[in-house]
Design a protein around this motif. Structure first.
Motif, PDB file in Angstrom:
ATOM      1  N   PHE A 157       0.832  -1.206   0.000  1.00 36.70           N
ATOM      2  CA  PHE A 157       0.000   0.000   0.000  1.00 36.70           C
ATOM      3  C   PHE A 157       0.866   1.255   0.000  1.00 36.70           C
ATOM      4  O   PHE A 157       0.546   2.242  -0.676  1.00 36.70           O
ATOM      5  CB  PHE A 157      -0.919  -0.001   1.218  1.00 36.70           C
ATOM      6  N   MET A 158       1.958   1.232   0.762  1.00 38.82           N
ATOM      7  CA  MET A 158       2.843   2.395   0.810  1.00 38.82           C
ATOM      8  C   MET A 158       3.503   2.634  -0.547  1.00 38.82           C
ATOM      9  O   MET A 158       3.655   3.779  -0.991  1.00 38.82           O
ATOM     10  CB  MET A 158       3.888   2.204   1.903  1.00 38.82           C
ATOM     11  N   ALA A 159       3.893   1.549  -1.214  1.00 42.73           N
ATOM     12  CA  ALA A 159       4.479   1.683  -2.548  1.00 42.73           C
ATOM     13  C   ALA A 159       3.455   2.201  -3.546  1.00 42.73           C
ATOM     14  O   ALA A 159       3.770   3.071  -4.380  1.00 42.73           O
ATOM     15  CB  ALA A 159       5.028   0.327  -3.005  1.00 42.73           C
ATOM     16  N   ILE A 160       2.240   1.695  -3.481  1.00 41.04           N
ATOM     17  CA  ILE A 160       1.176   2.169  -4.365  1.00 41.04           C
ATOM     18  C   ILE A 160       0.967   3.670  -4.184  1.00 41.04           C
ATOM     19  O   ILE A 160       0.846   4.433  -5.156  1.00 41.04           O
ATOM     20  CB  ILE A 160      -0.135   1.418  -4.066  1.00 41.04           C
ATOM     21  N   GLY A 161       0.933   4.121  -2.934  1.00 46.78           N
ATOM     22  CA  GLY A 161       0.729   5.539  -2.671  1.00 46.78           C
ATOM     23  C   GLY A 161       1.859   6.397  -3.209  1.00 46.78           C
ATOM     24  O   GLY A 161       1.622   7.410  -3.885  1.00 46.78           O
ATOM     25  N   ALA A 162       3.101   6.001  -2.930  1.00 43.83           N
ATOM     26  CA  ALA A 162       4.259   6.795  -3.355  1.00 43.83           C
ATOM     27  C   ALA A 162       4.387   6.830  -4.868  1.00 43.83           C
ATOM     28  O   ALA A 162       4.587   7.901  -5.464  1.00 43.83           O
ATOM     29  CB  ALA A 162       5.524   6.234  -2.721  1.00 43.83           C
ATOM     30  N   TYR A 163       4.267   5.689  -5.525  1.00 40.87           N
ATOM     31  CA  TYR A 163       4.416   5.641  -6.970  1.00 40.87           C
ATOM     32  C   TYR A 163       3.254   6.341  -7.680  1.00 40.87           C
ATOM     33  O   TYR A 163       3.468   7.025  -8.698  1.00 40.87           O
ATOM     34  CB  TYR A 163       4.527   4.192  -7.444  1.00 40.87           C
ATOM     35  N   SER A 164       2.050   6.170  -7.183  1.00 40.67           N
ATOM     36  CA  SER A 164       0.908   6.847  -7.804  1.00 40.67           C
ATOM     37  C   SER A 164       1.080   8.356  -7.735  1.00 40.67           C
ATOM     38  O   SER A 164       0.771   9.073  -8.702  1.00 40.67           O
ATOM     39  CB  SER A 164      -0.399   6.437  -7.115  1.00 40.67           C
ATOM     40  N   TYR A 165       1.565   8.834  -6.597  1.00 41.39           N
ATOM     41  CA  TYR A 165       1.811  10.274  -6.438  1.00 41.39           C
ATOM     42  C   TYR A 165       2.868  10.756  -7.431  1.00 41.39           C
ATOM     43  O   TYR A 165       2.659  11.739  -8.157  1.00 41.39           O
ATOM     44  CB  TYR A 165       2.259  10.547  -5.002  1.00 41.39           C
ATOM     45  N   ALA A 166       3.999  10.063  -7.486  1.00 44.47           N
ATOM     46  CA  ALA A 166       5.103  10.496  -8.353  1.00 44.47           C
ATOM     47  C   ALA A 166       4.747  10.374  -9.829  1.00 44.47           C
ATOM     48  O   ALA A 166       5.011  11.295 -10.625  1.00 44.47           O
ATOM     49  CB  ALA A 166       6.354   9.680  -8.043  1.00 44.47           C
ATOM     50  N   ILE A 167       4.129   9.265 -10.226  1.00 45.98           N
ATOM     51  CA  ILE A 167       3.784   9.060 -11.637  1.00 45.98           C
ATOM     52  C   ILE A 167       2.719  10.061 -12.089  1.00 45.98           C
ATOM     53  O   ILE A 167       2.778  10.569 -13.221  1.00 45.98           O
ATOM     54  CB  ILE A 167       3.301   7.615 -11.857  1.00 45.98           C
ATOM     55  N   GLY A 195       3.003   6.391   2.586  1.00 53.16           N
ATOM     56  CA  GLY A 195       4.000   6.294   1.530  1.00 53.16           C
ATOM     57  C   GLY A 195       4.240   7.621   0.837  1.00 53.16           C
ATOM     58  O   GLY A 195       5.375   7.961   0.486  1.00 53.16           O
ATOM     59  N   VAL A 196       3.173   8.399   0.652  1.00 50.49           N
ATOM     60  CA  VAL A 196       3.306   9.721   0.033  1.00 50.49           C
ATOM     61  C   VAL A 196       4.151  10.646   0.899  1.00 50.49           C
ATOM     62  O   VAL A 196       5.062  11.333   0.410  1.00 50.49           O
ATOM     63  CB  VAL A 196       1.918  10.346  -0.215  1.00 50.49           C
ATOM     64  N   VAL A 197       3.878  10.671   2.200  1.00 49.09           N
ATOM     65  CA  VAL A 197       4.618  11.565   3.100  1.00 49.09           C
ATOM     66  C   VAL A 197       6.103  11.208   3.112  1.00 49.09           C
ATOM     67  O   VAL A 197       6.968  12.097   3.086  1.00 49.09           O
ATOM     68  CB  VAL A 197       4.026  11.504   4.523  1.00 49.09           C
ATOM     69  N   ILE A 198       6.424   9.921   3.134  1.00 46.98           N
ATOM     70  CA  ILE A 198       7.825   9.509   3.128  1.00 46.98           C
ATOM     71  C   ILE A 198       8.502   9.922   1.826  1.00 46.98           C
ATOM     72  O   ILE A 198       9.694  10.266   1.802  1.00 46.98           O
ATOM     73  CB  ILE A 198       7.928   7.987   3.344  1.00 46.98           C
ATOM     74  N   ALA A 199       7.736   9.931   0.721  1.00 43.52           N
ATOM     75  CA  ALA A 199       8.315  10.265  -0.579  1.00 43.52           C
ATOM     76  C   ALA A 199       8.433  11.767  -0.810  1.00 43.52           C
ATOM     77  O   ALA A 199       9.161  12.184  -1.722  1.00 43.52           O
ATOM     78  CB  ALA A 199       7.465   9.655  -1.698  1.00 43.52           C
ATOM     79  N   LEU A 200       7.753  12.585  -0.029  1.00 40.17           N
ATOM     80  CA  LEU A 200       7.732  14.023  -0.289  1.00 40.17           C
ATOM     81  C   LEU A 200       9.119  14.667  -0.302  1.00 40.17           C
ATOM     82  O   LEU A 200       9.404  15.487  -1.181  1.00 40.17           O
ATOM     83  CB  LEU A 200       6.839  14.727   0.741  1.00 40.17           C
ATOM     84  N   PRO A 201      10.018  14.359   0.646  1.00 38.09           N
ATOM     85  CA  PRO A 201      11.312  15.042   0.633  1.00 38.09           C
ATOM     86  C   PRO A 201      12.398  14.330  -0.155  1.00 38.09           C
ATOM     87  O   PRO A 201      13.510  14.838  -0.262  1.00 38.09           O
ATOM     88  CB  PRO A 201      11.686  15.062   2.119  1.00 38.09           C
TER      89      PRO A 201
END
Length: 325
Positions: free
Chosen positions: A46-56, A220-226
């Motif tokens: 789920f964390m990967a889905i969130g981070a990748y969806s945000y970035a893509i 996952g999104v919050v971790i990917a933000l910075p």
């Protein structure tokens, strides 16, 4: 040994984006396990889905950052439905195995060159920060107190993440005080009894899986933000780290996941400073890098002792734990 630097780093990590992301993921896992009794060992997915969806969404489709967050939430809902429809009728141990496999499938799909156009395969994604940083309402400069001194971007990431945590905490508190939450707890205790009352147990479990999964995606999104989105970050060990944070604070509690995430990362940061220093001074028969990795052994032993002697966690109620009778 520089105790000042070690304690400074430890305190700083208590408010890091990774800690805040773990708060959200642990809240989601608390809904899955603490309240619904679902053994989800695939939170990393789920964390990967969130981070990748945000970035893509930002890099490939040019969406605004806030729309990208909504896309990550929708993606988590879709993933929860794909995962839940064939698995939520399984017994707890089988569900655990399936969720581990599903999270690994997600990670490997993001890592494969088949989708290199969107995911950049093993190299991951970066450079999607402009929109979020451009929305920063804070004035330029570096300010704070002691170890919690950051520039305007660092504070914006932390404040936004803490806002999401506050929303998740309040939402979970209201949800679990509602009739829906009481039914969910009943399913955790005895789903056959709840089913005999005419409740659709499968539907309640699916709703819990979706809600908890959305919180995990936001983590996952919050971790990917910075930073960047790298597939190797979303290993199965990430799920077990979130589990450690949850059990430390207390499952089936409102603030337990938040406290557990803070204590977990404070402990990891403290050990990352102390153990290599002890090795350098000859107190440990290890190299500096080996001593740094030994913190995971210490954390694992601490988790075993926690489950053995206080399975409800620091804030938990022993009667609320599904594996304690």
């Amino acid at each position: 040994m520089d105790w000042g630097q070690i304690l400074n780093n430890t305190a700083s990590f208590m408010l890091s984006p990774e800690t805040i992301g773990f708060m959200l993921a642990a809240i989601g896992l608390s809904i899955h396990f603490g309240y619904a009794g679902l053994l989800n060992f695939g939170m990393a997915g789920f964390m990967a889905i969130g981070a990748y969806s945000y970035a893509i969404s930002i890099l490939s489709f040019g969406l605004p950052w806030w729309v990208a967050i909504l896309v990550s939430m929708v993606a988590a809902v879709v993933f929860a439905m794909i995962l839940g429809i064939p698995t939520l009728r399984l017994r707890g141990d089988y569900l655990a195995i399936v969720t581990i496999a599903a999270a690994e499938i997600v990670r490997l799909l993001f890592q494969t060159q088949l989708f290199d156009r969107w995911t950049n395969s093993a190299d991951g994604l970066g450079g999607y920060h402009t929109g979020f940083r451009g929305a920063n309402p804070l004035p330029d400069g570096t300010y704070g107190l002691g170890p919690w001194t950051y520039n305007e971007t660092g504070w914006w990431i932390r404040l936004f993440g803490l806002l999401l945590v506050a929303v998740a905490v309040v939402f979970t508190w209201l949800l679990m005080r509602s009739p829906w939450g009481r039914v969910l707890k009943g399913i955790r205790e005895d789903e056959d009894a709840v089913r005999s009352l005419g409740k659709n147990v499968f539907l309640y479990k699916m709703q819990a899986l979706i809600i908890g999964g959305v919180f995990g995606a936001l983590g996952g999104v919050v971790i990917a933000l910075p930073s960047a989105v790298i597939p190797q970050y979303y290993l199965p060990s990430l799920t077990f780290f979130v589990w450690t944070a949850l059990l430390l604070g207390g499952a089936a509690t409102i603030l337990g996941p938040v406290l557990g995430a803070v204590l977990y990362w404070a402990l990891m940061a403290f050990l990352a400073g102390v153990l290599p220093a002890l090795a350098n001074e000859g107190w440990l028969p290890l190299s500096s890098s080996q001593a740094g990795n030994a913190r995971f052994i210490v954390a694992g032993v601490a988790l075993m002792l926690l489950v053995a002697f206080r399975p409800q966690g620091i804030l938990g109620n022993k009667k609320e734990m599904t594996f304690v009778k």
